[in-house]
Design an enzyme around this catalytic site. Structure first.
Site, PDB file in Angstrom:
ATOM      1  N   SER A 128     -22.443  -3.949 -27.238  1.00  0.00           N
ATOM      2  CA  SER A 128     -22.442  -4.422 -25.850  1.00  0.00           C
ATOM      3  C   SER A 128     -21.318  -3.817 -25.017  1.00  0.00           C
ATOM      4  O   SER A 128     -20.202  -3.596 -25.509  1.00  0.00           O
ATOM      5  CB  SER A 128     -22.288  -5.948 -25.862  1.00  0.00           C
ATOM      6  OG  SER A 128     -21.970  -6.430 -24.585  1.00  0.00           O
ATOM      7  N   GLU A 130     -19.668  -5.444 -23.111  1.00  0.00           N
ATOM      8  CA  GLU A 130     -18.583  -6.436 -23.106  1.00  0.00           C
ATOM      9  C   GLU A 130     -17.433  -5.992 -24.024  1.00  0.00           C
ATOM     10  O   GLU A 130     -16.317  -6.480 -23.880  1.00  0.00           O
ATOM     11  CB  GLU A 130     -19.105  -7.803 -23.539  1.00  0.00           C
ATOM     12  CG  GLU A 130     -19.898  -8.536 -22.466  1.00  0.00           C
ATOM     13  CD  GLU A 130     -19.024  -8.939 -21.272  1.00  0.00           C
ATOM     14  OE1 GLU A 130     -18.088  -9.714 -21.453  1.00  0.00           O
ATOM     15  OE2 GLU A 130     -19.291  -8.467 -20.157  1.00  0.00           O
ATOM     16  N   TYR A 152     -17.225 -13.638 -27.931  1.00  0.00           N
ATOM     17  CA  TYR A 152     -18.457 -12.851 -28.062  1.00  0.00           C
ATOM     18  C   TYR A 152     -18.126 -11.361 -28.188  1.00  0.00           C
ATOM     19  O   TYR A 152     -18.605 -10.668 -29.094  1.00  0.00           O
ATOM     20  CB  TYR A 152     -19.364 -13.081 -26.842  1.00  0.00           C
ATOM     21  CG  TYR A 152     -20.512 -12.100 -26.748  1.00  0.00           C
ATOM     22  CD1 TYR A 152     -21.631 -12.219 -27.566  1.00  0.00           C
ATOM     23  CD2 TYR A 152     -20.471 -11.029 -25.844  1.00  0.00           C
ATOM     24  CE1 TYR A 152     -22.674 -11.305 -27.496  1.00  0.00           C
ATOM     25  CE2 TYR A 152     -21.510 -10.115 -25.764  1.00  0.00           C
ATOM     26  CZ  TYR A 152     -22.617 -10.253 -26.594  1.00  0.00           C
ATOM     27  OH  TYR A 152     -23.642  -9.347 -26.531  1.00  0.00           O
TER      28      TYR A 152
END
Ligand code: NAP
Ligand code: F7E
Length: 322
Positions: A128, A130, A152
């Site tokens: 990801s 992120e 996460y």
């Protein structure tokens, strides 16, 4: 006929990837976790009958390695796509340990299951954007340093590095797609884009008066999920296992998303959207924008749906549901 095993098949990407692979004549094995109701299978059960007919759902869980060994031995898949995770960034602050157990250790469990079962398959890890978090450079590419900002994102860094480590250690064909945000009418209802497309329609119909959001200034590189699952398949059918950034190269704020969504319904978002501290995160990622030139050059991948088209198609889909 090739066989693909997909974890996270009941999620947004799982449904688009299943559809894509079924149309390529794959047999698709979808791993589903036990739930008290089967309603979370809606994204799969609503696929066209010819597509649904090529999908077999089997019980399993990323936290239960034995279940994955069983599926790997039973089906000997050619390709394994690890899409399962606790994927909500804000919820990962509320359930950090569960998030790490599923998103980080769960991926490691699957890599170990593949290694132990000695199945000759290609592996895709859903990494990801992120992971870039508080990014030091813009746009972000495969060389950009990771600075994860949530449980996460930390978990995704672990899973990403585990996939690379198993490639380097055991010669496994492990590809990692570093995907920037991708959305669709099948997006979970508590992600910001879908929350906006649903509530803007409710306001238009007179069923709601306002939309409460968190950080309106956060900027994301939003693409269409249908375009992004094709990139996953391209990575596993590339000559070499590698990492690829998948993104549109354009960044827009949450406020801009609201502006287009509401104006598509003839409304001014400023009359309805309010900021509520409840939806703020302990640490947010302010701006992300990806550079997918490696994927374009080596895989021939390009996004097809523009930001404005994406917002409108999501608003139209939620309008049609009522
Ligand atoms: P999603 O809609 O939240 O789907 C997540 C899937 O994981 C669901 O099928 C869920 O099952 C399953 N799952 C959760 N915990 C599990 C467990 N313990 N064992 C087995 N399955 C479990 O996510 P998505 O948007 O499709 O994203 C797919 C993957 O890409 C995720 O790994 C996500 O973190 C990653 N990713 C997403 C984006 C994006 O913008 N969408 C961008 C980059 C990376 P239930 O239906 O039972 O809950
Ligand atoms: O938030 C802001 C929020 O939850 C986007 C996941 O698929 O993409 C997704 O993660 C932005 C953030 O997605 C609300 O603070 C404002 O800055 O839609 P989101 P995300 O956190 O970017 C990445 C690539 C993944 O890998 C993840 O799995 O919008 N925001 N107000 C809000 N966000 C939410 N959810 N709800 C709000 O009310």
């Amino acid at each position: 006929m090739k066989t693909a095993l997909i974890t996270g098949i009941t999620g947004q990407d799982g449904s688009y990837l299943s559809e894509f692979l079924a149309k390529k004549d794959y047999k698709v094995i979808g791993m589903v976790r036990r739930n008290s109701s089967v309603e979370n299978r809606g994204r799969i059960d609503n696929l066209p009958a010819d597509v649904r007919g090529k999908i077999v759902l089997e019980y399993g869980d990323l936290q239960d390695m034995q279940s994955m060994v069983r599926l790997l031995k039973q089906y000997a898949p050619d390709e394994v796509y690890n899409l399962a995770s606790q994927s909500h960034v804000k919820i990962s602050f509320e359930q950090p340990v569960l998030t790490a157990q599923v998103t980080a250790i769960g991926a490691l469990n699957l890599l170990e299951a593949i290694r132990i079962s000695d199945v000759n398959c290609k592996f895709y890890q859903a990494s990801s954007s992120e992971m870039f978090g508080k990014a030091e450079e813009s746009p972000q590419n495969e060389q950009t340093k990771f600075h994860p900002r949530s449980p996460y994102a930390i978990s995704k860094v672990f899973a990403h590095m585990a996939a690379i480590n198993y490639r380097e250690s055991y010669g496994m064909f492990n590809a990692c797609g570093i995907l920037f945000n991708h959305e669709s009418p099948r997006r979970g209802e508590n992600f910001v884009t879908r929350k906006i497309s649903i509530q803007a329609n409710r306001i238009k119909r007179g069923e709601a008066k306002e939309l409460l959001l968190g950080n309106l200034d956060a900027k994301r590189d939003w693409g269409f999920a249908g375009d992004y699952v094709e990139a996953m398949w391209m990575m596993l059918n590339h000559e070499k296992a590698d990492e690829f950034v998948i993104a549109t190269g354009q960044s827009h704020s949450v406020g801009e998303f609201c502006e287009i969504a509401f104006s598509h319904l003839g409304l001014n978002y400023k009359d309805y959207v309010k900021s509520d501290p409840k939806y703020m995160r302990p640490a947010d990622v302010n701006t992300l924008v990806g550079d997918a030139s490696k994927a374009k050059k080596e895989l021939g991948w390009e996004p097809k749906v523009s930001f404005e088209q994406l917002v409108k198609l999501m608003v139209d889909a939620d309008r049609a549901k009522n």
